[in-house]
Design an enzyme around this catalytic site. Structure first.
Site, PDB file in Angstrom:
ATOM      1  N   GLY A 116       0.828  -1.190   0.000  1.00  0.00           N
ATOM      2  CA  GLY A 116       0.000   0.000   0.000  1.00  0.00           C
ATOM      3  C   GLY A 116       0.866   1.244   0.000  1.00  0.00           C
ATOM      4  CB  CYS A 117       0.220   4.693  -1.172  1.00  0.00           C
ATOM      5  SG  CYS A 117      -1.482   4.906  -0.585  1.00  0.00           S
ATOM      6  CE1 TYR A 118      -1.697   8.244   3.856  1.00  0.00           C
ATOM      7  CE2 TYR A 118      -3.447   6.708   3.250  1.00  0.00           C
ATOM      8  CZ  TYR A 118      -3.005   8.003   3.449  1.00  0.00           C
ATOM      9  OH  TYR A 118      -3.860   9.057   3.238  1.00  0.00           O
ATOM     10  CB  THR A 120       5.308   2.368   0.321  1.00  0.00           C
ATOM     11  OG1 THR A 120       4.731   1.243  -0.343  1.00  0.00           O
ATOM     12  CG2 THR A 120       6.652   2.685  -0.329  1.00  0.00           C
ATOM     13  N   GLY A 121       5.607   4.313   2.711  1.00  0.00           N
ATOM     14  CA  GLY A 121       6.275   5.419   3.394  1.00  0.00           C
ATOM     15  C   GLY A 121       6.601   5.088   4.833  1.00  0.00           C
TER      16      GLY A 121
END
Length: 322
Positions: A116-118, A120-121
């Site tokens: 997921g994008c969140y 990943t960060g």
């Protein structure tokens, strides 16, 4: 030499369109498409899924599970861009930079789940510190993050488009919506699973009035530790973990100091890239650190990561199409 065949199941969605645009025109693969009228035809989808080398699933979670149930060929590999299989048994997590050896796991896997994008960060910030034991696994982690509205898919995009159509010059405002207020956001499970934390982090996501871009912030009250590490030690651990990586970059500590002294961190600075950049802001006097990951939620947070994983699964150079 026969080109590997790739089918994007759900290529008309936000992530599917982005992946298709990155792959279309490449001469080292063959993209296979389904007729528009047959996109919901399970028989036709099954036929295509089982006729290609890799099927990329850009579907809602239930649709992704259904697509996997259609797999009958032992020769096809699946790359799932949904959140359906990110912590599922038998699936490899598609964050190549997460741990030593993760790339090889992806290369050898038949089933890969795109992060997921969140997460990943978040994982780019926290995983190195847990792995090097600079933070204990029971450290109470909180995450404050903001994403462009494209991260919510078609429904949220339509809501924002509708919102702006209804605004007048006199009543125009810039919405900033905090969501996930019932907690248990679907990204938390993978954050917990792959960070090494003993308990799930407290995740507070928000959506801003811009299409794409993302900042993930992780504050660390190091004064709660008996022997708190310095900001430089924190920075060195993260930088060492990602040394030599092209798509996970750690901003020089000097840059973080300049930003802290009054410059804004642009949420959209990395749009159109497959890069996540980590910043470390530290105050050793107060024993506080803020970790910030900056990325494109549609790039390294979705389609870019999918293309990177696809290249690894095919044995191609990772940067192709990126």
């Amino acid at each position: 030499m026969t080109k590997p065949k790739i089918f994007i199941d759900g290529e008309s969605g936000t992530t599917g369109l982005q992946i298709h645009s990155r792959l279309n025109g490449r001469d080292d693969i063959e993209l296979v498409s389904i007729e528009t009228s047959k996109r919901r035809d399970a028989t036709e989808r099954a036929k295509l899924i089982n006729a290609v080398d890799i099927a990329i699933l850009c579907l809602p979670d239930d649709g992704a599970r259904e697509a996997v149930s259609l797999v009958s060929s032992l020769g096809v590999k699946i790359l799932d861009a949904s959140s359906a299989h990110r912590t599922a048994k038998g699936w490899v997590y598609g964050f190549p930079e997460l741990n030593p050896g993760q790339r090889q796991k992806i290369a050898n896997a038949r089933f890969v789940s795109n992060p997921g994008c969140y997460p990943t960060g978040f994982l780019a910030c926290v995983r190195p510190l847990i792995a090097k034991e600079l933070l204990p696994s029971n450290f109470p982690i909180t995450i404050n993050a903001v994403s462009g509205y494209s991260g919510g898919g078609k429904n949220l995009i339509q809501k924002y488009d509708s919102f702006h159509e209804q605004q007048t010059t006199a009543t125009s405002l810039y919405p900033y919506g905090v969501y996930g207020l019932q907690f248990g956001h679907k990204h938390v499970k993978e954050m917990h699973e792959y960070s090494g934390l003993a308990s799930p982090p407290l995740f507070v996501p928000a959506v801003g009035d811009f299409e794409q871009g993302m900042l993930v912030q992780v504050p660390l009250p190091l004064w709660t530790l008996e022997h708190p590490p310095s900001g430089k030690v924190i920075y060195d651990a993260i930088a060492d973990h990602f040394q030599g990586e092209k798509f996970v970059q750690v901003a020089p500590l000097a840059d973080a100091t300049l930003l802290r002294d009054g410059t804004f961190l642009d949420v959209m600075a990395l749009n159109g890239t497959n890069i996540v950049q980590v910043f470390v802001f530290a105050n050793d006097n107060t024993k506080e650190v803020l970790l910030v990951a900056q990325l494109d939620n549609l790039g390294k947070g979705a389609s870019g990561a999918a293309v990177q994983n696809l290249n690894i699964m095919l044995g191609f150079p990772e940067e192709l199409g990126l």
